[in-house]
Design a protein around this motif. Structure first.
Motif, PDB file in Angstrom:
ATOM      1  N   VAL A 146       0.870  -1.184   0.000  1.00 13.43           N
ATOM      2  CA  VAL A 146       0.000   0.000   0.000  1.00 13.43           C
ATOM      3  C   VAL A 146       0.902   1.227   0.000  1.00 13.43           C
ATOM      4  CG1 VAL A 146      -1.830   1.247   1.200  1.00 13.43           C
ATOM      5  CG2 VAL A 146      -1.759  -1.255   1.294  1.00 13.43           C
ATOM      6  N   THR A 147       0.627   2.172  -0.884  1.00 12.54           N
ATOM      7  CA  THR A 147       1.531   3.312  -1.046  1.00 12.54           C
ATOM      8  C   THR A 147       0.757   4.613  -1.230  1.00 12.54           C
ATOM      9  OG1 THR A 147       3.320   4.237  -2.407  1.00 12.54           O
ATOM     10  CG2 THR A 147       1.682   2.876  -3.535  1.00 12.54           C
ATOM     11  N   TYR A 148       1.390   5.705  -0.841  1.00 10.67           N
ATOM     12  CA  TYR A 148       0.839   7.030  -1.097  1.00 10.67           C
ATOM     13  C   TYR A 148       1.222   7.523  -2.495  1.00 10.67           C
ATOM     14  CZ  TYR A 148      -0.034   7.391   3.952  1.00 10.67           C
ATOM     15  OH  TYR A 148      -0.478   7.186   5.245  1.00 10.67           O
ATOM     16  N   GLU A 149       2.278   6.955  -3.090  1.00 12.04           N
ATOM     17  CA  GLU A 149       2.786   7.443  -4.371  1.00 12.04           C
ATOM     18  C   GLU A 149       3.127   6.257  -5.270  1.00 12.04           C
ATOM     19  OE1 GLU A 149       3.392   9.084  -7.410  1.00 12.04           O
ATOM     20  OE2 GLU A 149       3.024  10.592  -5.855  1.00 12.04           O
ATOM     21  N   LEU A 150       2.210   5.954  -6.182  1.00 14.07           N
ATOM     22  CA  LEU A 150       2.329   4.772  -7.028  1.00 14.07           C
ATOM     23  C   LEU A 150       3.579   4.801  -7.897  1.00 14.07           C
ATOM     24  CD1 LEU A 150       0.992   2.155  -8.078  1.00 14.07           C
ATOM     25  CD2 LEU A 150      -0.214   3.555  -9.756  1.00 14.07           C
ATOM     26  N   SER A 151       3.823   5.907  -8.583  1.00 17.78           N
ATOM     27  CA  SER A 151       4.946   5.967  -9.518  1.00 17.78           C
ATOM     28  C   SER A 151       6.284   5.808  -8.812  1.00 17.78           C
ATOM     29  CB  SER A 151       4.920   7.282 -10.309  1.00 17.78           C
ATOM     30  OG  SER A 151       4.979   8.389  -9.439  1.00 17.78           O
ATOM     31  N   GLN A 152       6.440   6.420  -7.630  1.00 15.72           N
ATOM     32  CA  GLN A 152       7.689   6.291  -6.883  1.00 15.72           C
ATOM     33  C   GLN A 152       7.929   4.852  -6.437  1.00 15.72           C
ATOM     34  OE1 GLN A 152       8.019   9.052  -3.640  1.00 15.72           O
ATOM     35  NE2 GLN A 152       7.827  10.860  -4.942  1.00 15.72           N
ATOM     36  N   THR A 153       6.854   4.177  -6.014  1.00 15.16           N
ATOM     37  CA  THR A 153       6.976   2.788  -5.573  1.00 15.16           C
ATOM     38  C   THR A 153       7.415   1.890  -6.715  1.00 15.16           C
ATOM     39  OG1 THR A 153       5.296   3.083  -3.863  1.00 15.16           O
ATOM     40  CG2 THR A 153       5.727   0.826  -4.581  1.00 15.16           C
ATOM     41  N   ILE A 154       6.769   2.029  -7.871  1.00 13.89           N
ATOM     42  CA  ILE A 154       7.134   1.198  -9.024  1.00 13.89           C
ATOM     43  C   ILE A 154       8.544   1.526  -9.491  1.00 13.89           C
ATOM     44  CG2 ILE A 154       6.567   0.624 -11.410  1.00 13.89           C
ATOM     45  CD1 ILE A 154       3.650   1.062 -10.741  1.00 13.89           C
ATOM     46  N   ASN A 155       8.902   2.798  -9.444  1.00 14.31           N
ATOM     47  CA  ASN A 155      10.251   3.199  -9.835  1.00 14.31           C
ATOM     48  C   ASN A 155      11.294   2.527  -8.946  1.00 14.31           C
ATOM     49  OD1 ASN A 155      12.185   4.633 -11.320  1.00 14.31           O
ATOM     50  ND2 ASN A 155      12.247   6.250  -9.793  1.00 14.31           N
ATOM     51  N   LYS A 156      11.034   2.479  -7.642  1.00 17.57           N
ATOM     52  CA  LYS A 156      11.970   1.834  -6.714  1.00 17.57           C
ATOM     53  C   LYS A 156      12.079   0.338  -6.994  1.00 17.57           C
ATOM     54  CE  LYS A 156      11.411   5.061  -2.830  1.00 17.57           C
ATOM     55  NZ  LYS A 156      10.877   5.219  -1.446  1.00 17.57           N
ATOM     56  N   LEU A 157      10.936  -0.295  -7.282  1.00 16.04           N
ATOM     57  CA  LEU A 157      10.955  -1.729  -7.554  1.00 16.04           C
ATOM     58  C   LEU A 157      11.749  -2.038  -8.822  1.00 16.04           C
ATOM     59  CD1 LEU A 157       7.219  -2.630  -6.793  1.00 16.04           C
ATOM     60  CD2 LEU A 157       9.213  -3.074  -5.347  1.00 16.04           C
ATOM     61  N   SER A 158      11.558  -1.236  -9.865  1.00 19.42           N
ATOM     62  CA  SER A 158      12.246  -1.482 -11.135  1.00 19.42           C
ATOM     63  C   SER A 158      13.717  -1.087 -11.076  1.00 19.42           C
ATOM     64  CB  SER A 158      11.557  -0.712 -12.269  1.00 19.42           C
ATOM     65  OG  SER A 158      11.773   0.678 -12.137  1.00 19.42           O
ATOM     66  N   SER A 159      14.101  -0.314 -10.048  1.00 20.40           N
ATOM     67  CA  SER A 159      15.495   0.129  -9.917  1.00 20.40           C
ATOM     68  C   SER A 159      16.349  -0.862  -9.144  1.00 20.40           C
ATOM     69  CB  SER A 159      15.541   1.499  -9.222  1.00 20.40           C
ATOM     70  OG  SER A 159      14.862   2.474  -9.986  1.00 20.40           O
ATOM     71  N   GLN A 160      15.732  -1.892  -8.585  1.00 21.64           N
ATOM     72  CA  GLN A 160      16.503  -2.885  -7.851  1.00 21.64           C
ATOM     73  C   GLN A 160      17.491  -3.571  -8.785  1.00 21.64           C
ATOM     74  OE1 GLN A 160      13.880  -5.613  -5.856  1.00 21.64           O
ATOM     75  NE2 GLN A 160      12.640  -3.982  -4.967  1.00 21.64           N
ATOM     76  N   GLN A 161      18.670  -3.839  -8.278  1.00 24.10           N
ATOM     77  CA  GLN A 161      19.731  -4.402  -9.101  1.00 24.10           C
ATOM     78  C   GLN A 161      19.323  -5.731  -9.729  1.00 24.10           C
ATOM     79  OE1 GLN A 161      23.441  -4.800  -7.051  1.00 24.10           O
ATOM     80  NE2 GLN A 161      24.636  -5.088  -8.908  1.00 24.10           N
ATOM     81  N   SER A 162      18.519  -6.498  -9.025  1.00 28.59           N
ATOM     82  CA  SER A 162      18.132  -7.821  -9.506  1.00 28.59           C
ATOM     83  C   SER A 162      16.928  -7.786 -10.442  1.00 28.59           C
ATOM     84  CB  SER A 162      17.813  -8.733  -8.322  1.00 28.59           C
ATOM     85  OG  SER A 162      16.748  -8.183  -7.551  1.00 28.59           O
TER      86      SER A 162
END
Length: 245
Positions: A62-78
């Motif tokens: 659950v997030t207050y900011e959808l785009s930031q959350t997805i950005n963090k997930l896609s930025s993971q090294q793996s």
């Protein structure tokens, strides 16, 4: 969607997220327990992983900011791939409401957008290619998907009606298939109306795989200023792939 992610990724290692965006004023207690929908998703994904012998993790976010959350997930090294589902309704861009268009145009991993047209058995896959330097990459991805589902693959080129390069295009595609160690039929079709042609051909397949349009056109589609006509008119499910440089 989880199965498609596993098919794209030959390692069959997937992390699934059920992401819910809430208003800033929402009480923080909403973050503390899963919704019934997420609990149901978790149960179904567990059944899928057991039956298909996949490695799939699941988290409800659950997030207050959808785009930031997805950005963090896609930025993971793996994170090699971000796989998302969408509705692709006419005249509305890819999303019904589109708060993350900029994010998708600037994603930090390879991106796959999957439109499920209700096909439950994928036995025939068609990859629509335009000649380009990433053809072998797309063939490799399509081959992974076909191996996962036990499906057959067709490479499709739609060329202008006056094209005289059909033989050359076919030979080059066959060579790329050989280099990719993939098995597929190659079809080269002359047409002055590629959207209508691909739409008609899609009726004979279960999944249509397309590369991203040119960047400017893709951004217009994302923000609703243009239409992804190929996806909109396809009779089968569609997978749109964008490979990062």
């Amino acid at each position: 969607l989880v199965e498609m992610a596993a098919a794209i990724n030959s390692k069959n290692d997937v992390q699934a997220f059920d992401i819910t965006e809430v208003p800033n004023q929402t009480d923080s207690s909403v973050f503390m327990e899963d919704s019934p929908e997420s609990t149901s998703l978790k149960r179904r994904i567990k059944r899928l992983t057991d039956s298909k012998n996949l490695s799939v993790g699941f988290d409800a976010v659950v997030t207050y900011e959808l785009s930031q959350t997805i950005n963090k997930l896609s930025s993971q090294q793996s994170c090699e791939w971000l796989v998302m589902g969408w509705g692709a309704r006419p005249n509305s861009g890819i999303f019904i409401s589109n708060p993350i268009g900029w994010l998708l145009a600037n994603i930090n991993s390879n991106l796959a957008l999957y439109k499920d047209n209700g096909v439950r058995y994928i036995g025939k896959v068609v990859l629509a290619l335009r000649p380009g330097r990433k053809d072998k990459n797309f063939i490799g991805i399509a081959n992974n998907i076909c191996k996962y589902y036990g499906a057959t693959l067709t490479l499709l080129h739609v060329v202008p009606e006056n094209s005289k390069a059909i033989k050359t295009i076919k030979q080059r595609s066959e060579e790329k298939l050989k280099q990719s160690k993939a098995s597929a039929n190659v079809e080269v079709i002359r047409s002055g109306k590629p959207v209508e042609t691909i739409s008609e051909i899609s009726a004979s397949y279960d999944l249509l795989i397309l590369g991203t349009p040119e960047k400017d056109n893709w951004i217009k589609v994302l923000f609703g200023g243009g239409k992804d006509k190929f996806t909109e008119r396809a009779a089968c499910s569609v997978l749109r792939i964008t490979l990062k440089d």
